[in-house]
Design a protein around this motif. Sequence first.
Motif, short mmCIF file in Angstrom:
data_model
loop_
_atom_site.label_atom_id
_atom_site.label_comp_id
_atom_site.label_asym_id
_atom_site.label_seq_id
_atom_site.Cartn_x
_atom_site.Cartn_y
_atom_site.Cartn_z
N SER A 68 25.25 29.79 63.19
CA SER A 68 24.17 28.95 62.69
C SER A 68 23.93 29.18 61.19
N ALA A 69 24.00 30.43 60.74
CA ALA A 69 23.79 30.72 59.32
C ALA A 69 24.90 30.13 58.46
N GLY A 70 26.11 30.07 59.00
CA GLY A 70 27.22 29.50 58.25
C GLY A 70 27.29 27.99 58.31
N GLY A 71 26.36 27.36 59.03
CA GLY A 71 26.37 25.91 59.14
C GLY A 71 27.45 25.37 60.04
N VAL A 72 28.00 26.22 60.90
CA VAL A 72 29.08 25.78 61.78
C VAL A 72 28.53 25.12 63.04
N LEU A 73 27.51 25.71 63.62
CA LEU A 73 26.97 25.23 64.89
C LEU A 73 25.47 25.46 64.88
N ASP A 74 24.72 24.42 65.27
CA ASP A 74 23.27 24.56 65.31
C ASP A 74 22.83 25.15 66.65
N THR A 75 21.53 25.37 66.76
CA THR A 75 21.00 26.02 67.96
C THR A 75 21.18 25.16 69.21
N TRP A 78 24.78 25.39 70.46
CA TRP A 78 25.05 26.66 71.13
C TRP A 78 24.41 26.70 72.52
N ARG A 79 23.19 26.21 72.63
CA ARG A 79 22.53 26.21 73.94
C ARG A 79 23.26 25.32 74.93
N GLU A 80 23.76 24.19 74.45
CA GLU A 80 24.51 23.29 75.34
C GLU A 80 25.79 23.95 75.84
N ALA A 81 26.46 24.69 74.96
CA ALA A 81 27.70 25.35 75.37
C ALA A 81 27.42 26.44 76.41
N VAL A 82 26.33 27.18 76.22
CA VAL A 82 25.99 28.24 77.18
C VAL A 82 25.61 27.63 78.52
N ASP A 83 24.83 26.55 78.50
CA ASP A 83 24.43 25.93 79.76
C ASP A 83 25.61 25.30 80.50
N THR A 84 26.57 24.82 79.75
CA THR A 84 27.69 24.11 80.38
C THR A 84 28.76 25.07 80.91
N ALA A 85 29.13 26.06 80.09
CA ALA A 85 30.26 26.92 80.45
C ALA A 85 29.88 28.37 80.65
N VAL A 101 33.66 23.90 67.29
CA VAL A 101 34.01 24.99 66.40
C VAL A 101 35.53 25.11 66.37
N ALA A 102 36.08 25.24 65.18
CA ALA A 102 37.52 25.44 65.06
C ALA A 102 37.90 26.82 65.59
N LYS A 103 39.12 26.95 66.08
CA LYS A 103 39.54 28.20 66.69
C LYS A 103 39.54 29.35 65.70
N GLY A 104 40.06 29.10 64.50
CA GLY A 104 40.07 30.16 63.50
C GLY A 104 38.67 30.57 63.06
N THR A 105 37.80 29.61 62.93
CA THR A 105 36.41 29.93 62.55
C THR A 105 35.74 30.75 63.63
N LEU A 106 35.96 30.38 64.89
CA LEU A 106 35.34 31.12 65.99
C LEU A 106 35.87 32.55 66.04
N GLU A 107 37.17 32.72 65.87
CA GLU A 107 37.74 34.07 65.91
C GLU A 107 37.24 34.92 64.76
#
Length: 355
Positions: A68-75, A78-85, A101-107
Amino acid sequence: MSVITTSAPPLPVRGEHTRHAVSPMLHRLAAERATGVLLRESGSLYLSDGEVVHAESPRSPGLDVLLSAGGVLDTDGWREAVDTAGAKLRVGRFLVDSGRVAKGTLELCHAGALFDAAYFVLGPSSAPARFRYGAAHWLGPIRPVPVAAITREALRRRDLLHRIWPDAAADDAPLMRAVGLSSPPVPIRQGAVLDQINGFRTAADISLTLGRPTFHTLVAVRRLAAAGLISPAPPHPSRTPPAPDAPPGTAVPAPGPTAPTPAAPPTPATALYATPCAAPHPGAYGAPDGLPGGSPAGTATVPGPTPPEPADAPGPTPPYPDPNPVPVPAPPWPLVTADPDIALLQRLRDALEAL
């Protein structure tokens, strides 16, 4: 007969062993390729086949904060991803497959969060560690890290902080600025930390506000402390709200661990006394009509101190007025006496009164 002697094995050096083995249990788990979670005082490490796949610590911001601080993913994303998977333990894979999120950014962000949390998890601890076999994190595996790399980086970071400033008191305590000193120009990253110091925030609080790993904040904190610009804040005294004023005439009990026992209502034998704890004076009541000791029949005497008597008193005097005074009979009149002088004075008085 020949005797074969062998030399004793070398004893382990405690300093070197402690330097290279941050957590002996973690190395044993890596050797047996265990899967589960290692629970320590400052957080937890998740292992899969003996490698670290995730780390969590209350002193370190999570992956969601860094994204969130890097502007990659908002709150909300993130909540949708946690609820879904989250139930399938594939949140990381969902973020990549959904294109959020791109794979390299996530890693990269996950590695920063993992090493930052692992530094605090592997820190000195006074509580025993526990391992729960089979436990897995809902984030899922992203890029496992060998245990040797985790421990080596934790020791490197510890040595770096020690070289900057050996006093670790500012790592956990609330921070305050130096009094009476104008702040000299500092680098941008140190200035961002310095602006957040208000006497109450710790390094972990500042990291959460800035959205950066806590170890990066500790580097700035140690450098600011070495420059004399900040210091640990003294502990704030606990403030107890004042007790409400008691109404006039109300007895205020003395402070103590237990509440005082309320006094019993006065009995008829003690209701008239000015001091409720004083006992009736011996002889206040007639002994023939009462119990031995001077109390009336059927009345309990409360034990208590006897008031002192004046030096010139002819005898014991009760410290209270008699509620039922006994009238003293007047002497007989005219006074009959055999003394001639008294009889002469009596006749003179009678003659004067007759004038």
